[in-house]
Design a protein around this motif. Structure first.
Motif, PDB file in Angstrom:
ATOM      1  N   ASN A   1      44.943  39.772  40.932  1.00 51.02           N
ATOM      2  CA  ASN A   1      45.560  38.543  41.420  1.00 51.02           C
ATOM      3  C   ASN A   1      45.541  38.437  42.945  1.00 51.02           C
ATOM      4  O   ASN A   1      45.773  37.372  43.498  1.00 51.02           O
ATOM      5  N   TRP A   2      45.312  39.542  43.625  1.00 50.45           N
ATOM      6  CA  TRP A   2      45.285  39.534  45.082  1.00 50.45           C
ATOM      7  C   TRP A   2      43.840  39.584  45.567  1.00 50.45           C
ATOM      8  O   TRP A   2      42.946  40.051  44.862  1.00 50.45           O
ATOM      9  N   LEU A   3      43.620  39.110  46.782  1.00 53.67           N
ATOM     10  CA  LEU A   3      42.291  39.162  47.381  1.00 53.67           C
ATOM     11  C   LEU A   3      41.776  40.592  47.443  1.00 53.67           C
ATOM     12  O   LEU A   3      40.584  40.849  47.278  1.00 53.67           O
ATOM     13  N   GLU A   4      42.699  41.545  47.662  1.00 52.45           N
ATOM     14  CA  GLU A   4      42.307  42.946  47.795  1.00 52.45           C
ATOM     15  C   GLU A   4      41.575  43.471  46.566  1.00 52.45           C
ATOM     16  O   GLU A   4      40.784  44.410  46.649  1.00 52.45           O
ATOM     17  N   SER A   5      41.853  42.885  45.402  1.00 55.29           N
ATOM     18  CA  SER A   5      41.212  43.373  44.182  1.00 55.29           C
ATOM     19  C   SER A   5      39.711  43.087  44.192  1.00 55.29           C
ATOM     20  O   SER A   5      38.942  43.766  43.519  1.00 55.29           O
ATOM     21  N   ASP A   6      39.284  42.085  44.965  1.00 55.13           N
ATOM     22  CA  ASP A   6      37.854  41.767  45.076  1.00 55.13           C
ATOM     23  C   ASP A   6      37.192  42.566  46.189  1.00 55.13           C
ATOM     24  O   ASP A   6      36.073  43.062  46.030  1.00 55.13           O
ATOM     25  N   THR A   7      37.868  42.693  47.315  1.00 59.64           N
ATOM     26  CA  THR A   7      37.271  43.372  48.465  1.00 59.64           C
ATOM     27  C   THR A   7      37.405  44.884  48.384  1.00 59.64           C
ATOM     28  O   THR A   7      36.726  45.605  49.111  1.00 59.64           O
ATOM     29  N   ARG A   8      38.287  45.363  47.516  1.00 61.22           N
ATOM     30  CA  ARG A   8      38.581  46.792  47.389  1.00 61.22           C
ATOM     31  C   ARG A   8      39.102  47.368  48.697  1.00 61.22           C
ATOM     32  O   ARG A   8      38.994  48.566  48.948  1.00 61.22           O
ATOM     33  N   THR A   9      39.674  46.510  49.534  1.00 65.38           N
ATOM     34  CA  THR A   9      40.238  46.939  50.812  1.00 65.38           C
ATOM     35  C   THR A   9      41.648  46.382  50.939  1.00 65.38           C
ATOM     36  O   THR A   9      41.868  45.180  50.762  1.00 65.38           O
ATOM     37  N   ILE A  10      42.584  47.257  51.236  1.00 63.66           N
ATOM     38  CA  ILE A  10      43.982  46.856  51.379  1.00 63.66           C
ATOM     39  C   ILE A  10      44.365  46.960  52.850  1.00 63.66           C
ATOM     40  O   ILE A  10      44.187  48.005  53.479  1.00 63.66           O
ATOM     41  N   GLU A  11      44.861  45.866  53.383  1.00 70.53           N
ATOM     42  CA  GLU A  11      45.259  45.821  54.785  1.00 70.53           C
ATOM     43  C   GLU A  11      46.724  46.247  54.926  1.00 70.53           C
ATOM     44  O   GLU A  11      47.601  45.697  54.268  1.00 70.53           O
ATOM     45  N   MET A  12      46.960  47.229  55.795  1.00 68.98           N
ATOM     46  CA  MET A  12      48.320  47.684  56.086  1.00 68.98           C
ATOM     47  C   MET A  12      48.488  47.713  57.607  1.00 68.98           C
ATOM     48  O   MET A  12      48.754  48.746  58.212  1.00 68.98           O
TER      49      MET A  12
END
Length: 209
Positions: A44-55
């Protein structure tokens, strides 16, 4: 089968501001202990497509500590340093990991950090050195948690059990911590300068996580 070893299971984590940003990699199955990471990767989040999580708001050093801890249950340390210096640094690092785990909704890691503090208490006993968390560790926990948090209560009890504990020292720390020290002193007067946390048992602190 063997999903955790496939490339698709690798997640990139970018931590820190742009100028000091660091990128880490971890397995999705390991990160899934955290509600935050699990939600980020559930589609459901953009991160699931890019495989990158911004912190971007999180310190890279702390994120690195957190990842090492969830993989190997240990934090880096310099065995050449004096024991008291090692204990002091580990209290600081455990405080950072606990607060980040709290933010990431990772109760497993929060519980593990509390258990590790109990391990340090045993080191204190065995070495006849009683070292309480210093101001930096206390401040990290109090600024990153809410009232009556289990790690707050544990740090207060460790302080009350320290041989060199003085109310004047606590007064120089955070007002909230000083207030908790005063309350605990009244409630646990008969246990002062004993291993209070061990007397209570670890369940007192992990049951509410």
């Amino acid at each position: 089968m063997f999903r955790s070893f496939r490339e698709s299971s690798i997640v990139r984590i970018r931590a820190g501001k742009v100028q000091h940003q660091e990128t880490f990699v971890a397995h999705e199955t390991i990160l899934a202990r955290s509600d935050f990471f699990r939600n980020a990767m559930n589609g459901n989040w953009l991160e699931s497509d890019t495989r990158t999580i911004e912190m971007s708001e999180d310190d890279p050093y702390t994120v690195g500590l957190y990842l090492q801890f969830i993989y190997v249950k240990e934090l880096p340390h310099d065995s050449n340093e004096p024991l008291m210096d090692q204990l002091e640094q580990e209290y600081k690092d455990l405080a950072k990991v606990y607060v980040l785990a709290n933010k990431l909704q990772d109760t497993t890691t929060k519980t593990c950090t509390v258990r590790r503090v109990f391990d340090l208490l045993q080191v204190n006993v065995d070495s006849e050195i009683w070292l309480a968390p210093d101001e930096e560790a206390v401040r990290t926990v109090y600024e990153g948690t809410y009232n009556n948090d289990p790690m707050r209560r544990l740090f207060v009890d460790v302080w009350l059990g320290a041989d060199n504990w003085e109310i004047s020292v606590a007064h120089d720390l955070l007002a909230e911590f000083f207030k908790d020290i005063i309350i605990a002193t009244r409630v646990q007067a008969g246990l002062l300068h004993k291993n209070i946390a061990v007397e209570h048992g670890i369940e007192r602190y992990i049951d509410q996580i």
